[in-house]
Design an enzyme around this catalytic site. Structure first.
Site, PDB file in Angstrom:
ATOM      1  CB  CYS A 330      48.159  39.032  27.098  1.00  0.00           C
ATOM      2  SG  CYS A 330      48.925  40.506  27.769  1.00  0.00           S
ATOM      3  CG  HIS A 450      46.325  37.817  31.816  1.00  0.00           C
ATOM      4  ND1 HIS A 450      46.755  36.791  31.040  1.00  0.00           N
ATOM      5  CD2 HIS A 450      47.043  39.061  31.592  1.00  0.00           C
ATOM      6  CE1 HIS A 450      47.946  37.455  30.370  1.00  0.00           C
ATOM      7  NE2 HIS A 450      47.956  38.642  30.710  1.00  0.00           N
TER       8      HIS A 450
END
Length: 516
Positions: A330, A450
């Protein structure tokens, strides 16, 4: 309508989240339909539900313990700190903007209808709602505007168990002081206290328990030992950041960014046999790890500047120059790029040079991406080439998109959101998919996904590749099975609470409810 039980604490990190999770599992084991609820959570560890809503991971853990799918109604308000004085405010799973602490304080009572709608909707579908408070109910400067502790208990008529952390010391004073700072009506909601995180002989503690009961006229519902169950932590208070591992075969260093987000991505790596996970804050701590991971961040630009100023960026670049693997997740993925642009002032505005390890540019956008993804890897290069053909699933929470500047990078792409298949494919002819979820170049890997390590296949391939590089072998029969492990932990937690809490008393106060 469901019955309710609320767990409050004398302070942050008193163990509310774990107690709530354990009670959710007990009630589920006993045949009840149960759901967790926390009106307002402040955390950088968040999760995306199946319908694309963002919620705190503490309630995800509690939902799993209750054997329910995570639902945004379980956490209608989430605050994600962006600085020491402000947070992104997420209501009903969607961000409504960034507010300073004072702005949110004035605004939050307007959110009461959202809170009550979520609670009442859950209540219609369940037998018991286990509610978690936040911080302490005795914050006397905040009590009149409270929507998460006694204010919420009064709105939904929930009996309260007040937990104190004896491991920190002063538990009797904190329980007594908390009760004394409440007004007369609020005290009537506290039906019992819990001494949490106890080490030692309970018999020695008993005189103190009797004295406490005489002082506050509230029974002690139990003394819970310091538990060794392995469940996710609240983010800013996690002791994972401070752990120091003994000698290990594989050394994995995670950069402990000031605004680290979703560090729960890496909990599963702790279960690779022979591996050690370290959280590193200074270049002097970096050493010579086998793998460096740059995690997510709530402020990518500020955390990149922090790494640049304290020497960690230089340490990571030296590691990469030795052809050792780096994985960015991310915000960490965004930092690996050549350029990060912020045209809409999502963070700080302008442009900043990235680490230059991936030939790509990240451009922040006005709208946040919130989606679940699943798919397979293909054409992965470098040390983790064994990931090709392996399946994964997870979720994305990020501002902006990352696109390649040149060819010859490998890209994870997903053009259909939640229902689409995510794959890893090589860019050809300068064409690129609509939405870039990750890429790799040599031993440098970046992804927006994630939970990507939670796949047993992915975890095994990463462990095997790191072991093979050192002339070792990682055996398939030692591979970690996350779902089975979690279920055992929830059951162990429930067993421990059954032994230490007076469950007959707890069921009684749930049944009696509040009649004030």
């Amino acid at each position: 309508m469901a019955k309710s039980l609320m767990i409050q604490g004398t302070m942050s990190n008193a163990g509310k989240s774990l107690l709530a999770a354990g009670l959710c599992r007990i009630f589920a084991q006993d045949g009840y339909s149960v759901a967790p609820f926390k009106s307002q959570n402040m955390a950088l560890n968040s999760f995306i539900t199946a319908d694309g809503h963002e919620m705190g991971r503490a309630q995800v853990v509690q939902a799993e313990a209750a054997k329910k799918a995570p639902d945004i109604r379980m956490n209608p308000i989430l605050l994600k700190p962006t600085s020491d004085k402000g947070s992104q405010v997420i209501v009903g799973g969607s961000p409504i903007g960034n507010l300073t602490a004072s702005e949110y304080f004035k605004y939050k009572q307007a959110l009461i209808p959202e809170i009550l709608n979520a609670y009442e909707s859950l209540s219609e579908e369940n037998d018991i709602i286990v509610i978690e408070g936040a911080g302490s109910p005795a914050e006397i400067n905040l009590k009149q505007m409270d929507i998460v502790n006694m204010g919420l208990a009064q709105m939904v008529k929930a009996p309260v168990l007040l937990a104190g952390d004896i491991d920190r010391g002063g538990v009797f004073a904190s329980l007594f002081g908390t009760v004394m700072l409440l007004d007369e009506v609020e005290r009537k909601y506290i039906k019992g206290t819990i001494i949490n995180k106890f080490r030692g002989d309970v018999e020695i503690l008993k005189p103190g328990l009797h004295m406490l009961e005489e002082l506050i006229h509230i029974p002690v519902a139990g003394v819970v030992p310091y538990l060794s169950v392995d469940l996710e932590d609240e983010d800013s208070l996690s002791d994972r950041f401070k752990r120091r591992r003994a000698a290990v075969l594989i050394d994995i260093a995670v950069i402990h960014l000031p605004r680290i987000a979703n560090f729960t991505d890496f909990n599963v790596l702790e279960h690779i046999e022979g591996a050690g996970i370290r959280y590193v804050e200074r270049v002097g701590e970096l050493g010579a790890p086998d793998l460096i991971i740059i995690p997510g961040s709530k402020n990518t630009i500020a955390d990149l500047k922090w790494m640049r100023e304290n020497g960690l960026e230089a340490g990571i670049l030296k590691h990469a120059a030795q052809d050792k693997p780096v994985i960015g997740i991310c915000g960490g993925y965004q930092m690996l790029c050549e350029v990060i642009s912020d045209p809409f002032c999502v963070e700080q505005g302008g442009h900043i040079r990235g680490m230059g390890l991936l030939k790509a540019e990240t451009v922040f956008e006005k709208e946040k991406t919130r989606t679940r993804v699943n798919g397979t890897f293909s054409d992965v290069g470098g040390i983790f080439k064994g990931l090709s053909g392996k399946s994964f699933e997870g979720y994305e929470i990020h501002m902006g998109q990352t696109l390649p500047i040149r060819n010859r990078n490998t890209l994870i792409h997903n053009s259909e959101g939640v229902s689409g298949e995510t794959s890893l494919s090589t860019l050809k002819g300068g064409n690129c998919p609509e939405k870039s979820d990750g890429m790799c170049s040599g031993n440098i890997y970046g992804t927006y996904v994630h939970g990507i390590f939670d796949s047993e296949e992915v975890l095994f391939e990463i462990a095997q590749a790191l072991m093979n590089r050192k002339g070792l072998h990682y055996y398939k029969d030692t591979a970690f099975k996350l779902k089975e492990y979690k279920e055992r932990q929830y059951d162990l937690l429930a067993d421990a609470l059954r032994q230490s809490l007076d469950m007959e008393f707890i069921y009684r106060i749930i049944e009696e409810g509040i009649n004030i």
